[in-house]
Structure formats: C-alpha cells, structure tokens
Motif scaffolding. Structure first.
Motif, PDB file in Angstrom:
ATOM      1  N   ILE A  20     -33.960  11.425 -69.722  1.00 15.80           N
ATOM      2  CA  ILE A  20     -32.563  11.208 -69.329  1.00 15.80           C
ATOM      3  C   ILE A  20     -32.104   9.886 -69.939  1.00 15.80           C
ATOM      4  N   THR A  21     -30.882   9.861 -70.421  1.00 18.62           N
ATOM      5  CA  THR A  21     -30.313   8.623 -70.966  1.00 18.62           C
ATOM      6  C   THR A  21     -29.270   8.059 -70.018  1.00 18.62           C
ATOM      7  N   PHE A  22     -29.460   6.811 -69.606  1.00 18.85           N
ATOM      8  CA  PHE A  22     -28.455   6.087 -68.831  1.00 18.85           C
ATOM      9  C   PHE A  22     -27.633   5.257 -69.819  1.00 18.85           C
ATOM     10  N   VAL A  23     -26.370   5.583 -69.956  1.00 20.63           N
ATOM     11  CA  VAL A  23     -25.485   4.829 -70.849  1.00 20.63           C
ATOM     12  C   VAL A  23     -24.799   3.729 -70.042  1.00 20.63           C
ATOM     13  N   VAL A  24     -24.909   2.490 -70.531  1.00 23.06           N
ATOM     14  CA  VAL A  24     -24.352   1.322 -69.836  1.00 23.06           C
ATOM     15  C   VAL A  24     -23.236   0.729 -70.702  1.00 23.06           C
ATOM     16  N   PRO A  25     -22.044   0.480 -70.120  1.00 18.06           N
ATOM     17  CA  PRO A  25     -20.909  -0.013 -70.915  1.00 18.06           C
ATOM     18  C   PRO A  25     -20.956  -1.490 -71.269  1.00 18.06           C
ATOM     19  N   PHE A  26     -21.997  -2.193 -70.831  1.00 17.23           N
ATOM     20  CA  PHE A  26     -22.067  -3.638 -71.040  1.00 17.23           C
ATOM     21  C   PHE A  26     -23.412  -4.020 -71.666  1.00 17.23           C
TER      22      PHE A  26
END
Length: 327
Positions: A37-43
């Motif tokens: 699973i990929t957790f995409v973080v905006p920062f």
C-alpha cells in the motif's frame, strides 16, 4: 467415438471450465490488502503529516504483513499529492494521508484546483486533531487574552501578529473577527521564522502550532495566553482556551485524515478504516501525538464527510471575512 468416451471428455471439459471459474472468483475476492500500500503525503519528509503517516504505516504493515510505502509529493499547498491520488486506481492501494489544507482550505485560497476535494475522493477516517497556542514575548506586558485584546482595541492597527502557515494565519484572522479588533498581519514562510521575530520583538503575537511554540514556552522565552481549540491542550493544561478567555465561539485547530480515490469499493474502505483506526492506537502513533501535542481522532467515513463539509464552510467564512482573495 463411443458414447462413454464422449461423456468422459465432456465431463473433463466442464470440470476444467469450473476450475477456471473458481480460480477467477478466488482471485477477484482475494483478501485486501494483497500487495504493498502506498501512503501519499502532501508535505515534505519530516513534516508532522509525514511523521504520522510513517507511524501509521508501521502498524498497518504489521497487521497485514504487507509493505506500506510513504510517498512524499510536497508542493503547491498539497495540490500535487491530492491530484495524484484523485487520479490513482480506486483499489485501496493508494491512500492520501492529509490535512485540512487540501480538504478544507485550498478551495477557498485558490481559484482553480486540479482536484475536487469531495467528488474525487472517498473518505476513510479521521486520524488526529491538534490545536495551536496564542503566544507573546515573555517580556510583553500582556498576561491574558483579555489584556492583549484591550490593548488592540485601544490601538487599532498598531499591534501585529505573525503567521507561517494557513492554519496559523486563519487562527489569527478568526481572533480578529470574533474579538472585533484590528491587528496587522505579518506573513512568514514558516512558523519558526515568525517565532524568531516574536522573540526579537518585531511582532507582538502569533498563534502557532504547539510543536513550535511549546519549547519556547517551557524555556521561558514566550508566554502562552490561550489555546485555540474547544478544550485545553494536553501539553499546556493550565492555559485556558481562547474561548474560555472571553472570545466566544473561538475554535480553530488542525486535523489529519485519510482518503482514497472515489469509486474505491466499500469493503476495501471499511477494511482500511479498521486498519487505520487500530494504527492510531499503536505505540508509534501515540509517541507522535504526544510529541506533536495532538491526539488520535477516528471516525466512520460518513462522519469524516460531514466533518469535512463543516470545516470547509468554516474556513470559507474566515477567509472571506478576512478579505483574502483566491490566488
């Protein structure tokens, strides 16, 4: 070909077809998750959102025996990451770990977004909430929110507040609006830079995140006057909330939440909700919340959708009343 041979071949063909069908069904119903699973973080890496994502990822990986990869897509106030997730396959393997910036504030701060914060996403769960603290220089004469506001009313436009984030800026604007005072806003690229000028006497006050403000408060360099949410902060239990201090209705915190692309199957969303809710109670997540001065906060997908709608309206009112024009 005799009839018995024909029957045997027919039965063999039927059995093979059934086996293929069952294999296809089993594949379609493989338990989620069946891969990374990929957790995409905006920062950026090291940011509070990144730290939380990595803490949650440890727990999810342990529970599922699948890797969790954190992908930092920083820039453009979170819009790059949000757009990437909005366009990803709706299969539960791309998850946006984000904040109020992408899903409550941006639509009021920018004329055009490359994503729709409601239509392009399926809410999964809230993850955490935090507050900010109203601080002044320890040598300032103000010992309470009331004294600070009295000085602001007596000298309209003479006092100043700094901010280095959208949450900090909106917290200051809300204080001005609800207290009916005129305080000059001074923008900074980050809250630590504003703190530096507050310590140097270039600005009079600011409302900052606790991770930035608390160390200076404990060092005796800043004085805490009020906490920004409806209940007092765990790190500053003796500091009244700004609402308690006399500014009725004041409540401006920040929050973290998880979203997946719209169209993600409901059973997958439900499983993710379960995994992430459990992850917020993990040792790594508790350590993050304690350090950041925030707390775990989980919801159903429906509760998160309602909360997001209310927050979006609140941010819109504050931004409009402050006269901030969308870029």
């Amino acid at each position: 070909m005799n009839p018995s041979t024909h029957r045997r071949r027919a039965l063999a063909t039927a059995a093979a077809a059934l086996a293929l069908a069952l294999a296809g069904t089993a594949g379609a119903q493989a338990p989620y998750p069946a891969k990374a699973i990929t957790f995409v973080v905006p920062f950026a890496a090291g940011s509070a959102t990144d730290q939380l994502a990595r803490a949650l990822g440890q727990s999810v990986s342990t529970d599922t025996k699948q890797p969790v990869v954190v992908d930092n897509k920083a820039g453009a106030s979170g819009m790059i990451a949000a757009q990437a997730v909005a366009k990803a396959a709706p299969d539960g393997y791309t998850v946006l770990i984000t904040t109020n910036t992408t899903h409550a504030a941006n639509e009021h701060l920018y004329k055009k977004l490359p994503y729709d914060p409601v239509k392009d996403f399926a809410p999964v769960t809230g993850l955490g909430k935090g507050g900010q603290v109203l601080v002044v220089n320890a040598s300032a004469p103000y010992k309470s929110v009331a004294e600070l506001l009295a000085a602001a009313k007596k000298n309209p436009g003479k006092l100043s507040f700094g901010s280095g984030s959208s949450s900090s800026r909106m917290a200051g604007e809300m204080l001005k609006q609800l207290a009916g005072v005129d305080i000059l806003h001074v923008p900074y690229k980050s809250n630590p830079l504003a703190i530096t000028d507050l310590l140097g006497g270039q600005i009079d006050m600011m409302i900052t995140d606790t991770s930035t403000g608390v160390p200076q408060i404990k060092a005796g360099k800043l004085r805490a006057l009020g906490y920004s949410t409806q209940k007092r902060g765990a790190q500053l239990p003796d500091v009244p909330t700004i609402a308690e201090a006399g500014v009725k209705g004041y409540d401006m915190g920040y929050w973290f939440a998880a979203y997946v692309p719209a169209g993600t199957p409901a059973p997958v969303v439900a499983r993710l909700n379960e995994l992430l809710a459990h992850a917020t109670r993990s040792e790594a997540a508790r350590s993050f919340f304690d350090t950041a001065g925030s707390e775990a906060w989980t919801t159903t997908p429906e509760e998160l959708a309602r909360f997001q709608a209310a927050e979006t309206q609140k941010w819109g009112r504050v931004i409009k009343a402050a006269g901030i024009e969308p870029e």
